[in-house]
Enzyme design. Structure first.
Site, PDB file in Angstrom:
ATOM      1  CG  HIS A   1      -2.072   0.954   1.097  1.00 28.05           C
ATOM      2  ND1 HIS A   1      -2.151   2.122   1.819  1.00 28.05           N
ATOM      3  CD2 HIS A   1      -3.181   0.931   0.309  1.00 28.05           C
ATOM      4  CE1 HIS A   1      -3.270   2.761   1.496  1.00 28.05           C
ATOM      5  NE2 HIS A   1      -3.910   2.065   0.576  1.00 28.05           N
ATOM      6  CB  CYS A   2       4.073   2.019   1.747  1.00 28.77           C
ATOM      7  SG  CYS A   2       3.583   1.534   3.413  1.00 28.77           S
TER       8      CYS A   2
END
Length: 353
Positions: A345-346
């Site tokens: 997600h980062c």
């Protein structure tokens, strides 16, 4: 500005995407001594994403683009759906430095260009801070720079990272007090909780903020919500829990679960809460890393989930698959990747359709 922004809202991640934005890894210092496998992890992520949507990849220069294309080609990515942009980046965490898109009922898109200062921790952020305006220029899209008026009357541009928030696309946002309100790695000195909530309403169309307390152990960002608690439906929240009472994650995650159980939606009804296990601690070079299954990424017809060679991998994949029955759920091996202190997600930022 408020009236003009009010009909724009940040869509949920599961809403249809036009594309995913990522940056190709180049800073070996982000994975000291373990950089070699990282481009191949990225290539596998791009292979998966390019099977369902377009992927925009930022590279530092023509040589980097050539290397990336060669690796992606070997990994069998769909190169016709991959678009390169030779824009310099400091780091590759586009969730935090990239544009946060908002959309109105007519389907028009705008970019909210929040200030990025490398999590109020690192000195090099100037290239990353330019990314939202570059995307806006590329797309010929309107962009706004969120700001607040401080007590002394001075206007200040707001710092916000995409990993510190999560929304259901219908006016509710998740975040943590540890990240946005703490004096440690303080993003917005002098800005109150109420001012942040007002800014979320003005720029992201948020009507209610659910404040969690703390993030997970090992989190370099000091409490990003995308490592612990995520919306998986308009009224469904998936939150990480740690069963081992001796683990430093046990207490903060239990408190967040309690807060969620007493939280109410805009109709004053409870949310449906599902729980996600944590992997056993991932420790490298004596340092605990922020390994969490909650750092998954929702793409068109696909959810990518970090895995850690852990018995809980299977439980996490099954739990997330139950939340997204119509999407393929694929695990991405992240034991090496998480040494960079971020996961799937980062590194991604969605552009809504």
């Amino acid at each position: 500005m408020s009236t003009e922004m009010n009909n724009f809202r940040m869509p949920a991640e599961w809403a249809e995407h036009a594309a995913t934005w990522i940056a190709w890894p180049h800073n070996a210092e982000d994975w000291p001594g373990k950089f070699q496998p990282i481009p191949w992890v990225f290539a596998e992520i791009v292979r998966q994403l390019s099977s369902v949507e377009d992927v925009h990849i930022l590279v530092n220069d023509a040589a980097a683009e050539k290397r990336a294309k060669a690796i992606l080609s070997r990994q069998n990515a769909v190169l016709s759906r991959v678009h390169f942009h030779q824009w310099a980046t400091d780091r590759i965490w586009l969730r935090d430095s990239g544009p946060i898109f908002v959309k109105n009922a007519a389907g028009e898109k705008q970019i909210t260009d929040w200030r990025f200062n490398a999590w109020a921790k690192y000195p090099n952020w100037k290239s990353d801070d330019k990314l939202p305006s570059r995307v806006a220029k590329l797309h010929k899209m309107k962009s706004v720079q969120p700001e607040v008026t401080l007590a002394n009357g001075r206007k200040q541009r707001l710092v916000l990272e995409g990993g510190s928030i999560d929304t259901n696309g219908e006016g509710i946002l998740l975040t943590t007090e540890e990240c946005l309100l703490s004096d440690v790695q303080q993003r917005n000195p002098g800005v109150t909780r109420e001012q942040l909530e007002a800014a979320f309403q003005q720029y992201l169309g948020i009507e209610k903020v659910l404040w969690m307390n703390r993030g997970c152990a090992g989190d370099d960002t000091h409490g990003h919500v995308d490592d612990i608690t995520r919306f998986v439906g308009t009224n469904t929240i998936l939150t990480a829990v740690e069963e081992n009472k001796n683990d430093e994650n046990h207490e903060p995650l239990a408190e967040n679960l309690d807060r969620l159980k007493s939280a109410r939606n805009l109709k004053k009804r409870p949310f449906e809460i599902k729980t996600l296990p944590m992997p056993a601690p991932v420790i490298f070079d004596g340092e605990r890393l922020p390994a969490s299954y909650a750092n998954f990424y929702i793409a068109n017809d696909l959810v990518l989930v970090p895995t850690f060679n852990d018995p809980n991998d299977r439980i996490a994949l099954n739990t997330i698959a139950e939340c997204f029955p119509k999407r393929k759920v694929a695990g991405i091996h992240c034991v090496d990747f998480i040494w960079g202190l971020g996961a799937l997600h980062c590194m991604t930022q969605q552009e809504p359709a």
